[in-house]
Design an enzyme around this catalytic site. Structure first.
Site, mmCIF file in Angstrom:
data_model
loop_
_atom_site.group_PDB
_atom_site.id
_atom_site.type_symbol
_atom_site.label_atom_id
_atom_site.label_comp_id
_atom_site.label_asym_id
_atom_site.label_seq_id
_atom_site.Cartn_x
_atom_site.Cartn_y
_atom_site.Cartn_z
ATOM 1 N N HIS A 43 16.616 9.591 40.397
ATOM 2 C CA HIS A 43 17.574 10.673 40.168
ATOM 3 C C HIS A 43 17.550 11.599 41.382
ATOM 4 C CE1 HIS A 43 19.455 13.605 37.035
ATOM 5 N NE2 HIS A 43 19.806 13.963 38.269
ATOM 6 N N GLU A 70 20.661 7.860 38.715
ATOM 7 C CA GLU A 70 21.150 8.940 37.865
ATOM 8 C C GLU A 70 21.604 10.119 38.720
ATOM 9 O OE1 GLU A 70 18.039 8.370 34.125
ATOM 10 O OE2 GLU A 70 17.785 10.054 35.508
ATOM 11 N N HIS A 190 14.114 10.714 28.225
ATOM 12 C CA HIS A 190 13.642 12.083 28.427
ATOM 13 C C HIS A 190 12.528 12.386 27.436
ATOM 14 C CE1 HIS A 190 14.392 15.703 30.865
ATOM 15 N NE2 HIS A 190 13.750 16.316 29.884
#
Length: 243
Positions: A43, A70, A190
């Site tokens: 990410h 991401e 997450h």
């Protein structure tokens, strides 16, 4: 089988702390795959405080499973994706100063915007996933964008898991049921860890992929990287995980 994609942002954070190449991010990605992970997630953020844009380019050449990139689809991010063409792009509505992802998309409000982005990414041959809170209306709106998958934001599940797993998972089961009805693939990520992952895996039908980074890297400090990756894989295989 639910696939494990390991987010290596925290390994890049450790490397960046000294400004050299220790730990070697590319070798870590190779090793994580060799230890059993079925994907590598990164990410990159605008300040490059962990994963750098060049890391994404370099990883594309060495990742042999699946590279999942991401991020917020800013112009720079989209230019990077067009260049690298990862197997999967996960769209996350991060503010530039966000410490970590803290909310999913409002797919009702941003439907037209997301539809355009999704079409662009799919034209590159990338699978597209939209990061989403577990709300049926948001899942329904996501389906109209043309996305291939959604990724359910699981912080709320992780926060409430020990108070009652069934209640914590209920909104995710409802959202997942809508996704299945609409033909959307299902990812999750997450704050998933060795305590809460197996329950989600066993009780969330259709879960195709989980992306786990922070907890996995923290566990690896005590348990070793190879052992830790395999423990997470066991959570996704139905076998009992013993540290």
């Amino acid at each position: 089988m639910t696939k494990l994609s390991v987010n290596i942002n925290k390994i890049a954070t450790l490397r960046n702390a000294r400004g050299h190449n220790r730990p070697n991010l590319l070798q870590a990605a190779r090793d994580i795959e060799r230890f059993g992970a079925q994907g590598i997630t990164v990410h990159p953020r605008p300040d490059e405080r962990h994963i750098r844009y060049q890391d994404v380019r370099d990883l594309k050449a060495v990742v042999s499973t699946e590279l999942n990139v991401e991020g917020n689809p800013t112009p720079d991010f989209l230019d990077l994706v067009r260049e690298v063409r990862p197997e999967q792009v996960t769209l996350v509505p991060d503010a530039p100063d966000a410490i970590t992802s803290n909310a999913g998309w409002n797919t009702v409000q941003h439907q037209d915007y997301l539809r355009s982005i999704v079409a662009d990414l799919k034209s590159l041959g990338c699978r597209v996933s939209i990061f989403l809170d577990p709300v049926p209306e948001l899942v329904q709106a996501a389906a109209t964008t043309g996305t291939d998958r959604i990724e359910l934001y699981t912080e709320d599940y992780a926060r409430h898991y020990h108070a009652g797993p069934e209640a914590a998972l209920r909104p995710y089961r409802e959202a997942a049921a809508v996704a299945r009805q609409l033909g959307l693939g299902l990812n999750a990520g997450h704050d998933l860890d060795l305590d809460n992952l197996a329950y989600m895996h066993h009780n969330l039908p259709g879960l195709q992929e989980v992306s786990i980074g922070h907890a996995l890297v923290c566990d690896a400090l005590y348990l070793g990287l190879e052992n830790t990756v395999q423990l997470y894989r066991r959570c996704l295989s139905g076998l009992k995980s013993e540290k």
